[in-house]
Design a protein around this motif. Structure first.
Motif, short mmCIF file in Angstrom:
data_model
loop_
_atom_site.label_atom_id
_atom_site.label_comp_id
_atom_site.label_asym_id
_atom_site.label_seq_id
_atom_site.Cartn_x
_atom_site.Cartn_y
_atom_site.Cartn_z
N PHE A 251 0.82 -1.22 0.00
CA PHE A 251 0.00 0.00 0.00
C PHE A 251 0.86 1.27 0.00
O PHE A 251 0.35 2.36 0.28
CB PHE A 251 -0.95 -0.02 1.20
CG PHE A 251 -2.07 -1.00 1.04
CD1 PHE A 251 -3.29 -0.62 0.49
CD2 PHE A 251 -1.89 -2.34 1.37
CE1 PHE A 251 -4.32 -1.53 0.31
CE2 PHE A 251 -2.91 -3.27 1.20
CZ PHE A 251 -4.13 -2.87 0.66
N LEU B 91 -5.08 7.33 2.11
CA LEU B 91 -5.56 6.27 1.21
C LEU B 91 -7.01 6.55 0.83
O LEU B 91 -7.76 7.12 1.62
CB LEU B 91 -5.48 4.90 1.90
CG LEU B 91 -4.09 4.33 2.25
CD1 LEU B 91 -4.24 3.02 3.02
CD2 LEU B 91 -3.25 4.12 1.00
N SER B 92 -7.38 6.10 -0.38
CA SER B 92 -8.79 6.26 -0.77
C SER B 92 -9.63 5.31 0.08
O SER B 92 -9.10 4.38 0.68
CB SER B 92 -8.95 5.91 -2.25
OG SER B 92 -8.72 4.51 -2.41
N LYS C 152 -11.58 3.03 -0.83
CA LYS C 152 -11.47 1.66 -1.35
C LYS C 152 -10.16 1.01 -0.89
O LYS C 152 -10.14 -0.12 -0.41
CB LYS C 152 -11.56 1.70 -2.88
CG LYS C 152 -11.56 0.35 -3.54
CD LYS C 152 -11.91 0.46 -5.03
CE LYS C 152 -11.72 -0.86 -5.75
NZ LYS C 152 -10.35 -1.09 -6.18
N GLN C 153 -9.09 1.78 -1.04
CA GLN C 153 -7.78 1.26 -0.62
C GLN C 153 -7.76 0.95 0.88
O GLN C 153 -7.20 -0.04 1.31
CB GLN C 153 -6.69 2.29 -0.91
CG GLN C 153 -6.20 2.28 -2.34
CD GLN C 153 -5.14 3.35 -2.52
OE1 GLN C 153 -5.31 4.49 -2.07
NE2 GLN C 153 -4.06 2.98 -3.18
N ARG C 154 -8.38 1.85 1.62
CA ARG C 154 -8.36 1.67 3.07
C ARG C 154 -9.13 0.40 3.46
O ARG C 154 -8.72 -0.34 4.36
CB ARG C 154 -8.94 2.89 3.77
CG ARG C 154 -8.35 3.07 5.14
CD ARG C 154 -8.97 4.20 5.89
NE ARG C 154 -8.59 5.51 5.37
CZ ARG C 154 -9.12 6.64 5.82
NH1 ARG C 154 -10.05 6.61 6.75
NH2 ARG C 154 -8.74 7.78 5.32
N GLU D 281 -9.45 -2.20 1.62
CA GLU D 281 -8.60 -3.36 1.26
C GLU D 281 -7.50 -3.56 2.31
O GLU D 281 -7.19 -4.69 2.70
CB GLU D 281 -7.94 -3.12 -0.12
CG GLU D 281 -8.89 -3.32 -1.28
CD GLU D 281 -8.29 -2.81 -2.60
OE1 GLU D 281 -7.07 -2.55 -2.64
OE2 GLU D 281 -9.07 -2.66 -3.56
N TYR D 282 -6.96 -2.44 2.74
CA TYR D 282 -5.89 -2.50 3.73
C TYR D 282 -6.42 -3.09 5.05
O TYR D 282 -5.78 -3.94 5.69
CB TYR D 282 -5.34 -1.08 3.94
CG TYR D 282 -4.18 -1.00 4.89
CD1 TYR D 282 -3.03 -1.77 4.68
CD2 TYR D 282 -4.21 -0.17 5.99
CE1 TYR D 282 -1.95 -1.70 5.55
CE2 TYR D 282 -3.14 -0.09 6.86
CZ TYR D 282 -2.02 -0.85 6.64
OH TYR D 282 -0.96 -0.78 7.50
#
Ligand SMILES: [Zn+2]
Length: 440
Positions: A311, A332-333, A335-337, A339-340
């Motif tokens: 990430f 983070l966006s 969506k990224q968050r 996923e993270y």
């Protein structure tokens, strides 16, 4: 500023995750809403004062400075969001250990340290006077602090962390007072010319408490009206200070040793000796002093490092990195968050780690100190940008969470007012009153 190895840092990834999602403290229910409302009303009424925040001069006077939301735990936007009214900027100066540098206890070492201390004093003065005078003002006593707060501005005080830059020149104590210092800790990590540090539990002792010059410095601080800060001192040095000081003493950022057995914390005998002087312990929200967490397994550490890499998140190797990491996660966006978050949950399942210190662990230290000493001898500090790391109060914007947890535990408004600075301001006044008496 705390320079030590921090096994708990490895757990930071999950700390940040929990912090961001407020999974522990943000549940909504009618009962919680009532509590939150009550806590909010109290938080707005009391003067929330944090007695230990580190900084680099560039963060105060650089082109990009604390008027902006920098990647730091403390800055003015965070302070405003969290309802923090005032702070002590730490005039921290490191020192080289005697064994590693022949200059450490000679004129050249002292001069270098003195210049850095002056640079930090000047940076705070410039920030308050030239860079953000409409937002923050320097306070030199509790009357100033209350007056500035009443006008809707933030107030800043200064405390010196480490008496090393005094060198062998007693006149510098007065100079530091005139530059704005209202507390001074004789030592940091490592013995100096004034006293033994807590690090002697590992390294052995130099003075068995205070040096002869250290005793003179305590007397001079009493005479001038500077609070003697015993954080970082050895137990013997601390007990000698408690015996010698003619004014109440403080621990600007320490926690309770009975709950977390590290040499930086204070045992019951020390706490009672501090109370006897009329002083106050400002319980610190530094994760390694709040809870001794077990280090991560190598598998867990490797999995967390790989997730960070995936990430594009920075390493988390030192206190200064924490805020940077936290800020990167916030960027983070959504969506990224998500996923993270999923990745971290998987890691927790596959390679469980010890839970990091959280706000409840921290307030347990406050509870313990209040039960032992009474409500008049306990306060609050963060060690932001030199440490911090407690889930739930990991930057100044989360300051309200501390009040919320105190309310949740049944503390009344007048008790919270004392914890959040009332006690410390009382001690500061008392120290200055005693200094005036001594002049007569
Ligand atoms: Zn420190």
């Amino acid at each position: 500023m705390i320079l030590k190895c921090m096994p708990a840092l490895i757990l930071l990834v999950s700390v940040i995750f929990m912090s961001l999602h407020s999974s522990v403290f943000g549940q909504t229910s009618p009962a919680n809403d009532v509590l939150r409302k009550r806590a909010r009303a109290i938080h707005e009424k009391v003067i929330a004062l944090d007695t230990h925040i580190d900084f680099s001069p560039a963060h105060l006077t650089g082109e990009r400075n604390y008027t902006e939301r920098l990647d730091t735990q403390f800055n003015l936007p965070n302070m405003i969001d969290g309802g923090l009214a005032g702070l002590f900027f730490s005039i921290f100066v490191p020192q080289t250990r005697e064994s590693q540098n022949a200059e450490a206890f000679a004129a050249a070492g002292y001069e270098r340290a003195y210049k850095l201390a002056v640079e930090k004093f000047d940076a705070v003065q410039r920030f308050a006077r030239e860079i953000a005078p409409d937002k923050i003002e320097l306070a030199l006593n509790s009357t100033d602090a209350r007056r500035i707060h009443a006008r809707g501005k933030k107030f800043a005080l200064m405390g010196v962390e480490n008496g090393y830059p005094i060198g062998n020149d007693i006149a510098r104590v007065k100079e530091f007072y005139e530059r704005g210092a209202r507390y001074l800790s004789l030592t940091h990590n490592g013995h100096n010319q004034l006293a033994d540090s807590h690090t002697g539990e590992r390294d052995g002792w130099k003075w068995n408490g205070l040096s002869p010059f250290g005793k003179q410095v305590v007397a001079e601080m009493n005479r001038l009206g500077i609070m003697v800060d015993v954080s970082h001192a050895s137990k013997e040095a601390m007990m000698q200070i408690a015996g010698l000081s003619k004014a109440p003493i403080i621990a600007s950022h320490s926690a309770v040793r009975a709950l977390c057995d590290v040499s930086r914390n204070m045992d019951d005998e020390q706490l009672l000796a501090l109370k006897k002087t009329g002083g106050v312990i400002q319980v610190v929200a530094y994760d390694g002093f709040v809870k001794t967490s077990k280090p991560d397994s190598s598998e867990r550490a490797a999995a967390l490092a790989a997730a960070r890499k995936d990430f594009n998140l920075p390493e988390t190797v030192g206190p200064g990195q924490r805020a940077r990491f936290q800020a990167s996660v916030k960027k983070l966006s959504a969506k990224q968050r998500a996923e993270y978050e999923k990745k971290l949950a998987d890691i927790d399942k596959q390679h469980p780690g010890d839970a990091p210190a959280n706000l409840k662990d921290f307030v347990d230290h406050i509870d313990y100190a209040v039960k032992l000493l009474g409500i008049d001898h306990v306060g609050i500090s963060s060690d932001f940008d030199g440490g911090g790391g407690v889930v739930g109060w990991n930057d100044a914007s989360e300051t309200f969470n501390v009040t919320l947890e105190l309310v949740r535990r049944g503390y009344a408004e007048e008790q919270i007012e004392k914890l959040w600075g009332g006690n410390l301001l009382r001690v500061m006044d008392e120290v200055q009153r005693i200094a005036r008496e001594m002049l007569k």
